[in-house]
Scaffold this motif. Structure first.
Motif, PDB file in Angstrom:
ATOM      1  N   TYR A  86      14.780  -3.427  -3.800  1.00 54.51           N
ATOM      2  CA  TYR A  86      15.392  -4.233  -2.753  1.00 54.51           C
ATOM      3  C   TYR A  86      16.742  -4.671  -3.305  1.00 54.51           C
ATOM      4  CZ  TYR A  86      15.370  -7.778   1.022  1.00 54.51           C
ATOM      5  OH  TYR A  86      15.635  -8.544   2.136  1.00 54.51           O
TER       6      TYR A  86
ATOM      7  N   LYS B 232       8.526  -2.687   1.950  1.00 53.24           N
ATOM      8  CA  LYS B 232       8.610  -4.145   2.097  1.00 53.24           C
ATOM      9  C   LYS B 232       7.329  -4.812   1.570  1.00 53.24           C
ATOM     10  CE  LYS B 232       9.560  -7.669   5.571  1.00 53.24           C
ATOM     11  NZ  LYS B 232       9.886  -7.929   6.974  1.00 53.24           N
TER      12      LYS B 232
ATOM     13  N   PHE C 112      16.091  -1.686   1.479  1.00 57.48           N
ATOM     14  CA  PHE C 112      15.064  -1.019   0.686  1.00 57.48           C
ATOM     15  C   PHE C 112      15.578   0.350   0.240  1.00 57.48           C
ATOM     16  CE2 PHE C 112      12.834  -4.049   3.415  1.00 57.48           C
ATOM     17  CZ  PHE C 112      12.201  -4.786   2.421  1.00 57.48           C
TER      18      PHE C 112
END
Ligand SMILES: *[C@@H]1O[C@H](CO)[C@@H](O)[C@H](O)[C@H]1NC(C)=O
Ligand SMILES: *[C@@H]1O[C@H](CO)[C@@H](O)[C@H](O)[C@H]1NC(C)=O
Ligand SMILES: *[C@@H]1O[C@H](CO)[C@@H](O)[C@H](O)[C@H]1NC(C)=O
Length: 218
Positions: free
Chosen positions: A100, A167, A188
Protein backbone atom coordinates in the motif's frame (compact mmCIF):
# COMPACT_ATOMS: atom_id res chain seq x y z
CA UNK A 1 1.66 -2.43 -51.83
CA UNK A 2 -0.80 -5.03 -53.22
CA UNK A 3 -4.18 -5.57 -51.62
CA UNK A 4 -3.27 -9.03 -50.23
CA UNK A 5 0.07 -8.06 -48.80
CA UNK A 6 -1.71 -5.22 -47.03
CA UNK A 7 -4.26 -7.68 -45.57
CA UNK A 8 -1.41 -10.01 -44.50
CA UNK A 9 0.36 -7.10 -42.81
CA UNK A 10 -2.82 -6.16 -40.92
CA UNK A 11 -3.37 -9.76 -39.82
CA UNK A 12 0.23 -10.09 -38.69
CA UNK A 13 -0.05 -6.95 -36.65
CA UNK A 14 -3.27 -7.99 -34.89
CA UNK A 15 -2.04 -11.51 -34.26
CA UNK A 16 1.10 -10.23 -32.56
CA UNK A 17 -1.00 -7.85 -30.45
CA UNK A 18 -3.20 -10.76 -29.30
CA UNK A 19 -0.13 -12.90 -28.57
CA UNK A 20 1.67 -10.28 -26.53
CA UNK A 21 -1.56 -9.53 -24.66
CA UNK A 22 -1.89 -13.21 -23.71
CA UNK A 23 1.70 -13.26 -22.58
CA UNK A 24 1.29 -10.27 -20.29
CA UNK A 25 -1.89 -11.76 -18.86
CA UNK A 26 -0.04 -14.97 -18.07
CA UNK A 27 2.81 -13.31 -16.23
CA UNK A 28 0.30 -11.03 -14.48
CA UNK A 29 -1.87 -14.01 -13.43
CA UNK A 30 -3.95 -13.32 -10.35
CA UNK A 31 -3.27 -16.04 -7.80
CA UNK A 32 -5.61 -15.66 -4.85
CA UNK A 33 -5.46 -18.38 -2.20
CA UNK A 34 -7.61 -21.38 -3.00
CA UNK A 35 -9.49 -23.56 -0.57
CA UNK A 36 -6.49 -25.77 0.27
CA UNK A 37 -5.79 -26.14 3.96
CA UNK A 38 -2.90 -24.02 5.09
CA UNK A 39 -0.43 -25.51 7.51
CA UNK A 40 0.20 -23.56 10.68
CA UNK A 41 3.17 -21.26 10.64
CA UNK A 42 5.76 -23.94 11.41
CA UNK A 43 9.11 -23.31 9.75
CA UNK A 44 9.71 -25.70 6.83
CA UNK A 45 13.08 -27.53 6.71
CA UNK A 46 15.95 -26.05 4.69
CA UNK A 47 15.67 -28.62 1.88
CA UNK A 48 12.08 -27.58 1.18
CA UNK A 49 13.19 -24.27 -0.30
CA UNK A 50 9.94 -23.30 -2.02
CA UNK A 51 7.97 -23.80 1.20
CA UNK A 52 10.59 -21.95 3.25
CA UNK A 53 10.31 -19.04 0.79
CA UNK A 54 6.49 -19.02 1.11
CA UNK A 55 6.80 -19.21 4.91
CA UNK A 56 9.11 -16.17 4.98
CA UNK A 57 6.93 -14.10 2.64
CA UNK A 58 3.75 -14.93 4.56
CA UNK A 59 5.29 -14.22 7.94
CA UNK A 60 6.90 -10.92 6.95
CA UNK A 61 5.21 -7.64 7.88
CA UNK A 62 7.87 -5.62 6.08
CA UNK A 63 10.55 -6.11 3.46
CA UNK A 64 13.09 -4.07 1.51
CA UNK A 65 12.17 -3.01 -2.05
CA UNK A 66 15.23 -2.18 -4.12
CA UNK A 67 14.46 0.08 -7.09
CA UNK A 68 16.75 1.73 -9.63
CA UNK A 69 16.90 5.26 -8.27
CA UNK A 70 15.75 8.20 -10.35
CA UNK A 71 16.91 10.82 -7.84
CA UNK A 72 19.21 13.20 -9.72
CA UNK A 73 22.10 12.60 -7.33
CA UNK A 74 21.67 8.79 -7.36
CA UNK A 75 20.49 7.97 -10.88
CA UNK A 76 20.76 4.28 -11.66
CA UNK A 77 21.90 3.32 -8.17
CA UNK A 78 20.22 0.58 -6.17
CA UNK A 79 17.75 2.21 -3.72
CA UNK A 80 16.66 -0.41 -1.15
CA UNK A 81 13.70 1.10 0.72
CA UNK A 82 11.87 -0.77 3.49
CA UNK A 83 8.09 -1.08 3.02
CA UNK A 84 5.20 -2.89 4.69
CA UNK A 85 4.01 -6.05 3.00
CA UNK A 86 1.30 -8.72 3.18
CA UNK A 87 0.69 -11.71 0.93
CA UNK A 88 -2.65 -12.39 2.62
CA UNK A 89 -4.43 -12.30 5.96
CA UNK A 90 -2.77 -14.55 8.57
CA UNK A 91 -3.30 -18.18 7.51
CA UNK A 92 -4.45 -17.17 3.99
CA UNK A 93 -1.21 -16.81 2.05
CA UNK A 94 -1.33 -16.08 -1.68
CA UNK A 95 2.45 -15.94 -2.24
CA UNK A 96 2.03 -12.61 -4.05
CA UNK A 97 3.52 -9.66 -2.17
CA UNK A 98 1.03 -6.76 -1.86
CA UNK A 99 1.87 -3.20 -0.86
CA UNK A 100 0.00 0.00 0.00
CA UNK A 101 2.13 2.84 -1.30
CA UNK A 102 1.62 6.58 -1.77
CA UNK A 103 2.01 8.15 -5.19
CA UNK A 104 4.60 10.53 -3.67
CA UNK A 105 6.71 7.60 -2.38
CA UNK A 106 10.12 7.54 -4.05
CA UNK A 107 9.51 3.85 -4.84
CA UNK A 108 6.64 4.89 -7.12
CA UNK A 109 8.73 7.58 -8.86
CA UNK A 110 11.44 5.01 -9.59
CA UNK A 111 8.97 2.34 -10.70
CA UNK A 112 7.38 4.74 -13.20
CA UNK A 113 10.76 4.76 -15.00
CA UNK A 114 11.68 1.12 -14.41
CA UNK A 115 9.21 -1.34 -12.83
CA UNK A 116 11.96 -3.90 -12.14
CA UNK A 117 12.46 -4.24 -8.39
CA UNK A 118 13.98 -6.78 -6.00
CA UNK A 119 12.54 -7.62 -2.58
CA UNK A 120 14.97 -8.69 0.13
CA UNK A 121 13.98 -10.63 3.26
CA UNK A 122 15.92 -12.01 6.21
CA UNK A 123 14.61 -14.32 8.89
CA UNK A 124 16.52 -12.04 11.25
CA UNK A 125 13.44 -9.77 10.97
CA UNK A 126 11.51 -12.41 12.96
CA UNK A 127 12.09 -12.50 16.70
CA UNK A 128 11.70 -16.28 17.11
CA UNK A 129 14.44 -17.73 14.86
CA UNK A 130 17.28 -18.91 17.12
CA UNK A 131 19.71 -19.30 14.18
CA UNK A 132 19.50 -15.54 13.54
CA UNK A 133 20.20 -14.33 17.06
CA UNK A 134 23.57 -12.67 17.61
CA UNK A 135 25.29 -15.15 19.93
CA UNK A 136 28.56 -17.12 19.96
CA UNK A 137 26.88 -19.87 17.90
CA UNK A 138 24.39 -17.99 15.67
CA UNK A 139 24.23 -14.81 13.58
CA UNK A 140 22.06 -13.08 10.92
CA UNK A 141 24.83 -13.95 8.43
CA UNK A 142 24.78 -17.63 9.34
CA UNK A 143 23.56 -19.69 6.37
CA UNK A 144 20.98 -21.20 8.74
CA UNK A 145 19.35 -17.75 9.08
CA UNK A 146 17.58 -17.72 5.74
CA UNK A 147 17.64 -14.82 3.32
CA UNK A 148 15.35 -14.57 0.36
CA UNK A 149 15.05 -12.37 -2.71
CA UNK A 150 12.06 -12.03 -4.99
CA UNK A 151 12.62 -10.39 -8.37
CA UNK A 152 9.98 -8.96 -10.66
CA UNK A 153 7.93 -5.93 -11.60
CA UNK A 154 6.00 -3.71 -9.19
CA UNK A 155 2.60 -2.90 -10.70
CA UNK A 156 -0.75 -1.40 -9.71
CA UNK A 157 -3.43 -3.85 -8.63
CA UNK A 158 -6.36 -3.15 -10.98
CA UNK A 159 -8.65 -6.20 -10.91
CA UNK A 160 -11.52 -5.43 -8.45
CA UNK A 161 -11.46 -8.90 -6.85
CA UNK A 162 -7.71 -8.75 -6.42
CA UNK A 163 -7.95 -5.19 -5.07
CA UNK A 164 -10.32 -6.32 -2.33
CA UNK A 165 -8.01 -9.24 -1.49
CA UNK A 166 -5.00 -6.88 -1.33
CA UNK A 167 -6.94 -4.52 0.93
CA UNK A 168 -7.97 -7.34 3.29
CA UNK A 169 -4.41 -8.75 3.21
CA UNK A 170 -2.81 -5.43 4.16
CA UNK A 171 -5.41 -3.78 6.41
CA UNK A 172 -5.99 -6.95 8.50
CA UNK A 173 -2.30 -7.02 9.40
CA UNK A 174 -1.43 -3.31 9.43
CA UNK A 175 -4.09 -1.57 11.54
CA UNK A 176 -2.60 1.90 10.96
CA UNK A 177 -2.95 1.75 7.16
CA UNK A 178 -6.67 2.63 6.90
CA UNK A 179 -5.92 5.94 8.65
CA UNK A 180 -3.27 7.09 6.15
CA UNK A 181 -4.14 10.44 4.50
CA UNK A 182 -6.47 10.15 1.51
CA UNK A 183 -4.81 13.09 -0.28
CA UNK A 184 -1.55 11.11 -0.60
CA UNK A 185 -3.12 8.90 -3.25
CA UNK A 186 -2.23 5.56 -1.64
CA UNK A 187 -2.81 2.58 -3.89
CA UNK A 188 -2.50 -1.20 -3.82
CA UNK A 189 0.56 -2.55 -5.63
CA UNK A 190 1.89 -6.05 -6.16
CA UNK A 191 5.04 -7.77 -7.29
CA UNK A 192 4.74 -9.87 -10.41
CA UNK A 193 7.22 -12.51 -9.31
CA UNK A 194 9.63 -13.54 -12.09
CA UNK A 195 12.48 -15.07 -10.08
CA UNK A 196 13.02 -16.44 -6.57
CA UNK A 197 16.40 -16.89 -4.87
CA UNK A 198 16.97 -18.29 -1.40
CA UNK A 199 19.89 -19.15 0.87
CA UNK A 200 18.85 -21.23 3.89
CA UNK A 201 21.74 -23.68 4.39
CA UNK A 202 25.48 -24.15 3.90
CA UNK A 203 26.71 -24.37 0.32
CA UNK A 204 25.34 -21.17 -1.18
CA UNK A 205 21.99 -19.95 -2.41
CA UNK A 206 19.83 -21.29 -5.18
CA UNK A 207 16.94 -20.37 -7.44
CA UNK A 208 13.44 -21.74 -6.92
CA UNK A 209 11.11 -21.84 -9.92
CA UNK A 210 8.12 -19.51 -9.78
CA UNK A 211 5.76 -22.47 -10.24
CA UNK A 212 7.32 -24.37 -7.32
CA UNK A 213 7.07 -21.21 -5.26
CA UNK A 214 3.36 -20.75 -5.98
CA UNK A 215 2.53 -24.46 -5.66
CA UNK A 216 4.16 -24.76 -2.23
CA UNK A 217 1.96 -24.57 0.82
CA UNK A 218 3.38 -22.21 3.40
C1 LIG B 1 13.29 -5.30 -16.63
O1 LIG B 1 13.80 -6.62 -16.53
C2 LIG B 1 13.56 -7.39 -17.67
C3 LIG B 1 14.07 -8.81 -17.37
O2 LIG B 1 13.22 -9.40 -16.43
C4 LIG B 1 14.25 -6.79 -18.86
O3 LIG B 1 13.96 -7.53 -20.01
C5 LIG B 1 13.77 -5.35 -19.05
O4 LIG B 1 14.50 -4.74 -20.07
C6 LIG B 1 13.96 -4.56 -17.76
N1 LIG B 1 13.36 -3.22 -17.91
C7 LIG B 1 14.07 -2.11 -17.79
C8 LIG B 1 13.30 -0.84 -17.99
O5 LIG B 1 15.25 -2.10 -17.53
C1 LIG C 1 -0.53 3.28 -11.13
O1 LIG C 1 -1.24 4.11 -10.23
C2 LIG C 1 -0.69 5.40 -10.07
C3 LIG C 1 -1.39 6.12 -8.93
O2 LIG C 1 -2.77 5.91 -8.95
C4 LIG C 1 -0.77 6.15 -11.40
O3 LIG C 1 -0.21 7.45 -11.27
C5 LIG C 1 0.01 5.34 -12.43
O4 LIG C 1 -0.12 5.96 -13.71
C6 LIG C 1 -0.49 3.91 -12.51
N1 LIG C 1 0.43 3.15 -13.35
C7 LIG C 1 0.02 2.47 -14.40
C8 LIG C 1 1.08 1.75 -15.16
O5 LIG C 1 -1.16 2.42 -14.74
C1 LIG D 1 3.13 -9.14 12.05
O1 LIG D 1 2.07 -8.32 12.48
C2 LIG D 1 1.07 -9.01 13.22
C3 LIG D 1 -0.01 -7.99 13.53
O2 LIG D 1 -0.81 -7.81 12.38
C4 LIG D 1 1.67 -9.61 14.48
O3 LIG D 1 0.70 -10.35 15.17
C5 LIG D 1 2.82 -10.53 14.09
O4 LIG D 1 3.47 -11.01 15.24
C6 LIG D 1 3.83 -9.78 13.24
N1 LIG D 1 4.82 -10.74 12.73
C7 LIG D 1 6.12 -10.57 12.85
C8 LIG D 1 6.96 -11.63 12.29
O5 LIG D 1 6.60 -9.58 13.35
Amino acid sequence: MGHWSFVALMLGCCLSVVLSDNQSQQSNAIRLPGSQPFSKSTRPPFYDKARRARYIVHKANWTVIATFSTKPELVGRSFPAPASISDGPVGKSSGTPYFYLAAIDSIMHDVAKNPNVTLSFSEAAFSDIAECAVTSTSDPESPLCARLMLFGQLVNVTDPKETSFAKEALFSRHPLMPTWPKDHDFGFKKLIVTDVWILDFYGGGSSVSVDDYYNALP
